[in-house]
Design a protein around this motif. Structure first.
Motif, PDB file in Angstrom:
ATOM      1  N   VAL A 185       0.836  -1.203   0.000  1.00 36.03           N
ATOM      2  CA  VAL A 185       0.000   0.000   0.000  1.00 36.03           C
ATOM      3  C   VAL A 185       0.872   1.254   0.000  1.00 36.03           C
ATOM      4  N   ALA A 186       1.906   1.251   0.863  1.00 37.53           N
ATOM      5  CA  ALA A 186       2.792   2.412   0.964  1.00 37.53           C
ATOM      6  C   ALA A 186       3.477   2.701  -0.371  1.00 37.53           C
ATOM      7  N   TRP A 187       4.032   1.657  -0.999  1.00 42.57           N
ATOM      8  CA  TRP A 187       4.689   1.848  -2.297  1.00 42.57           C
ATOM      9  C   TRP A 187       3.678   2.271  -3.361  1.00 42.57           C
ATOM     10  N   GLY A 188       2.464   1.731  -3.297  1.00 43.28           N
ATOM     11  CA  GLY A 188       1.429   2.087  -4.259  1.00 43.28           C
ATOM     12  C   GLY A 188       1.017   3.548  -4.155  1.00 43.28           C
ATOM     13  N   VAL A 189       0.868   4.030  -2.915  1.00 43.52           N
ATOM     14  CA  VAL A 189       0.516   5.444  -2.706  1.00 43.52           C
ATOM     15  C   VAL A 189       1.658   6.342  -3.192  1.00 43.52           C
ATOM     16  N   LEU A 190       2.896   5.957  -2.877  1.00 43.41           N
ATOM     17  CA  LEU A 190       4.051   6.724  -3.358  1.00 43.41           C
ATOM     18  C   LEU A 190       4.104   6.729  -4.889  1.00 43.41           C
ATOM     19  N   SER A 191       3.679   5.622  -5.498  1.00 48.79           N
ATOM     20  CA  SER A 191       3.615   5.557  -6.958  1.00 48.79           C
ATOM     21  C   SER A 191       2.604   6.569  -7.492  1.00 48.79           C
ATOM     22  N   GLY A 192       1.477   6.708  -6.806  1.00 46.85           N
ATOM     23  CA  GLY A 192       0.481   7.701  -7.200  1.00 46.85           C
ATOM     24  C   GLY A 192       1.017   9.117  -7.081  1.00 46.85           C
ATOM     25  N   VAL A 193       1.757   9.397  -5.986  1.00 42.58           N
ATOM     26  CA  VAL A 193       2.370  10.715  -5.784  1.00 42.58           C
ATOM     27  C   VAL A 193       3.385  11.000  -6.897  1.00 42.58           C
ATOM     28  N   ALA A 194       4.220   9.991  -7.186  1.00 48.12           N
ATOM     29  CA  ALA A 194       5.230  10.163  -8.244  1.00 48.12           C
ATOM     30  C   ALA A 194       4.567  10.377  -9.599  1.00 48.12           C
ATOM     31  N   ALA A 195       3.467   9.661  -9.856  1.00 41.24           N
ATOM     32  CA  ALA A 195       2.743   9.821 -11.125  1.00 41.24           C
ATOM     33  C   ALA A 195       2.133  11.218 -11.234  1.00 41.24           C
ATOM     34  N   ALA A 196       1.678  11.759 -10.096  1.00 39.19           N
ATOM     35  CA  ALA A 196       1.124  13.116 -10.090  1.00 39.19           C
ATOM     36  C   ALA A 196       2.222  14.129 -10.439  1.00 39.19           C
ATOM     37  N   PHE A 197       3.404  13.973  -9.827  1.00 39.60           N
ATOM     38  CA  PHE A 197       4.532  14.855 -10.147  1.00 39.60           C
ATOM     39  C   PHE A 197       4.921  14.701 -11.612  1.00 39.60           C
ATOM     40  N   TYR A 198       4.993  13.456 -12.071  1.00 44.43           N
ATOM     41  CA  TYR A 198       5.332  13.128 -13.456  1.00 44.43           C
ATOM     42  C   TYR A 198       4.414  13.881 -14.419  1.00 44.43           C
ATOM     43  N   THR A 199       3.108  13.868 -14.123  1.00 38.77           N
ATOM     44  CA  THR A 199       2.120  14.500 -14.997  1.00 38.77           C
ATOM     45  C   THR A 199       2.250  16.020 -15.017  1.00 38.77           C
ATOM     46  N   LEU A 200       2.390  16.616 -13.829  1.00 37.85           N
ATOM     47  CA  LEU A 200       2.445  18.069 -13.732  1.00 37.85           C
ATOM     48  C   LEU A 200       3.764  18.641 -14.266  1.00 37.85           C
ATOM     49  N   TYR A 201       4.857  17.995 -13.915  1.00 37.22           N
ATOM     50  CA  TYR A 201       6.174  18.540 -14.263  1.00 37.22           C
ATOM     51  C   TYR A 201       6.492  18.394 -15.746  1.00 37.22           C
ATOM     52  N   ALA A 202       5.882  17.387 -16.386  1.00 36.97           N
ATOM     53  CA  ALA A 202       6.213  17.105 -17.791  1.00 36.97           C
ATOM     54  C   ALA A 202       5.596  18.095 -18.766  1.00 36.97           C
ATOM     55  N   VAL A 203       4.581  18.835 -18.344  1.00 39.90           N
ATOM     56  CA  VAL A 203       3.801  19.670 -19.272  1.00 39.90           C
ATOM     57  C   VAL A 203       4.664  20.618 -20.114  1.00 39.90           C
ATOM     58  N   PRO A 204       5.512  21.472 -19.517  1.00 38.62           N
ATOM     59  CA  PRO A 204       6.289  22.393 -20.365  1.00 38.62           C
ATOM     60  C   PRO A 204       7.271  21.685 -21.291  1.00 38.62           C
ATOM     61  N   LEU A 205       7.822  20.554 -20.856  1.00 36.07           N
ATOM     62  CA  LEU A 205       8.760  19.817 -21.706  1.00 36.07           C
ATOM     63  C   LEU A 205       8.058  19.193 -22.909  1.00 36.07           C
ATOM     64  N   ILE A 206       6.892  18.574 -22.647  1.00 34.93           N
ATOM     65  CA  ILE A 206       6.143  17.914 -23.720  1.00 34.93           C
ATOM     66  C   ILE A 206       5.627  18.931 -24.732  1.00 34.93           C
ATOM     67  N   LYS A 207       5.297  20.146 -24.261  1.00 33.69           N
ATOM     68  CA  LYS A 207       4.808  21.183 -25.170  1.00 33.69           C
ATOM     69  C   LYS A 207       5.895  21.635 -26.136  1.00 33.69           C
ATOM     70  N   LYS A 208       7.138  21.633 -25.674  1.00 35.87           N
ATOM     71  CA  LYS A 208       8.234  22.154 -26.478  1.00 35.87           C
ATOM     72  C   LYS A 208       8.934  21.082 -27.298  1.00 35.87           C
ATOM     73  N   TYR A 209       8.989  19.862 -26.752  1.00 34.97           N
ATOM     74  CA  TYR A 209       9.701  18.778 -27.426  1.00 34.97           C
ATOM     75  C   TYR A 209       8.777  17.572 -27.592  1.00 34.97           C
ATOM     76  N   SER A 210       9.162  16.659 -28.462  1.00 37.08           N
ATOM     77  CA  SER A 210       8.374  15.458 -28.717  1.00 37.08           C
ATOM     78  C   SER A 210       8.265  14.600 -27.454  1.00 37.08           C
ATOM     79  N   SER A 211       7.066  14.062 -27.219  1.00 34.46           N
ATOM     80  CA  SER A 211       6.869  13.218 -26.046  1.00 34.46           C
ATOM     81  C   SER A 211       7.731  11.961 -26.115  1.00 34.46           C
ATOM     82  N   LEU A 212       7.936  11.409 -27.318  1.00 38.42           N
ATOM     83  CA  LEU A 212       8.809  10.243 -27.474  1.00 38.42           C
ATOM     84  C   LEU A 212      10.240  10.566 -27.057  1.00 38.42           C
ATOM     85  N   VAL A 213      10.705  11.758 -27.403  1.00 38.75           N
ATOM     86  CA  VAL A 213      12.059  12.172 -27.061  1.00 38.75           C
ATOM     87  C   VAL A 213      12.197  12.361 -25.555  1.00 38.75           C
TER      88      VAL A 213
END
Length: 306
Positions: A163-191
């Motif tokens: 459960v603890a690792w799963g919740v941390l995975s959700g937190v990391a996924a939330a950061f992943y989603t929010l932080y990636a926005v400016p990078l994905i807008k400027k560069y290819s998501s595959l890159v």
């Protein structure tokens, strides 16, 4: 958009989502039956899948397109941060949750990340609490309760470490989603994803080098290659490709097949016990994903019309 293009889009997104879900289940088999190390699998998975995605991007575009992000110092720094605290954190916590519990619960807990994003935006006062937010939070809490307790408040249906690792995975996924926005807008998501996998895998190599592996049987290597090729590289590539033929709403809706695939393969193939109330919890979390998809689509229409 012609009918053939839409059929290709549906094929890509459904295949990608199912591969993601099945990849987690195969990883569970590797951890529990073949005693593969989480550290080793994460480093190998990220390095190989990352290089393959960058090669695909080179073939589809050109070398300068792949190397462009490193020519901007600020973007390069953002990419490194994203790779370590986004990509690597998501992959490691997700795999650790699978090892300590099972793929079904780990995948569903990771899908709570949209709720964490809502809470974060509320705390930052970047959004207001709406009626749909209330429904979202209730579905998340109800889904977690039934999923983790199977209706009994006296004991958990999975170990607390999972459960603890799963919740941390959700937190990391939330950061992943929010932080990636400016990078994905400027560069290819595959890159961006390709490089972040390579960087994350390189960091993990200092903890458990990929070349330090015990003697593995051909069937074990077969499972490992499935996780790398189908459960990681093809899954992401197909998801990105589907966006060229389908609406974001359609891609997101069909993407909810991922947790369903993880649950079904865990129960049917690995014979994991899954109680009646856990199925209710699964339905709550998948319903949460569908509700959020509908909300996002409504917001997009409002923005476009304005």
């Amino acid at each position: 958009m012609n009918n053939l293009s839409r059929k290709k889009g549906f094929f890509f997104v459904t295949t990608g989502a199912i591969c993601w879900g099945m990849g987690g289940t195969v990883a569970q088999k590797l951890f529990q039956e073949f005693e593969i190390s989480v550290d080793w699998l994460v480093s190998v998975r990220l390095l190989i899948a990352g290089f393959l995605l960058l090669m695909i991007s080179c073939i589809k575009n050109n070398r300068s397109h792949v190397l462009g992000v490193w020519k901007n110092q600020k973007a390069a720094l953002q990419l490194v941060v994203f790779a370590i605290f986004g990509m690597l954190a998501v992959q490691y916590t997700y795999m650790a949750s699978i090892k300590h519990g099972n793929a079904a619960v780990a995948t569903l807990l990771q899908y709570l990340s949209p709720v964490m994003i809502i809470v974060y935006l509320l705390l930052r006062k970047q959004s207001i609490f709406t009626r749909q937010d209330v429904i979202t939070v209730l579905l998340a809490l109800g889904g977690c309760f039934f999923l983790l307790t199977n209706g009994s408040i006296s004991q958990l249906s999975v170990p607390i470490s999972a459960v603890a690792w799963g919740v941390l995975s959700g937190v990391a996924a939330a950061f992943y989603t929010l932080y990636a926005v400016p990078l994905i807008k400027k560069y290819s998501s595959l890159v961006i994803v390709g490089w972040s996998m390579v960087i994350g895998g390189s960091v993990m190599s200092f903890i458990h080098p990929p070349w330090e592996a015990s003697s593995l049987s051909p069937i074990t290597w077969g499972y490992i290659l499935f996780v790398i090729i189908f459960g990681t590289m093809l899954a992401f590539w197909f998801y990105v490709e589907s966006l060229q033929s389908l609406l974001p709403k359609e891609t997101s809706l069909l993407g909810s097949l991922e947790p369903l695939a993880a649950v079904i393969t865990t129960v049917v193939w690995l014979k994991e016990p899954f109680g009646f109330y856990q199925w209710i919890g699964t339905a709550c979390i998948i319903g949460l994903v569908l509700l959020l998809t509908r909300t996002k689509q409504a917001s997009s229409k409002t923005t476009l019309s304005a």
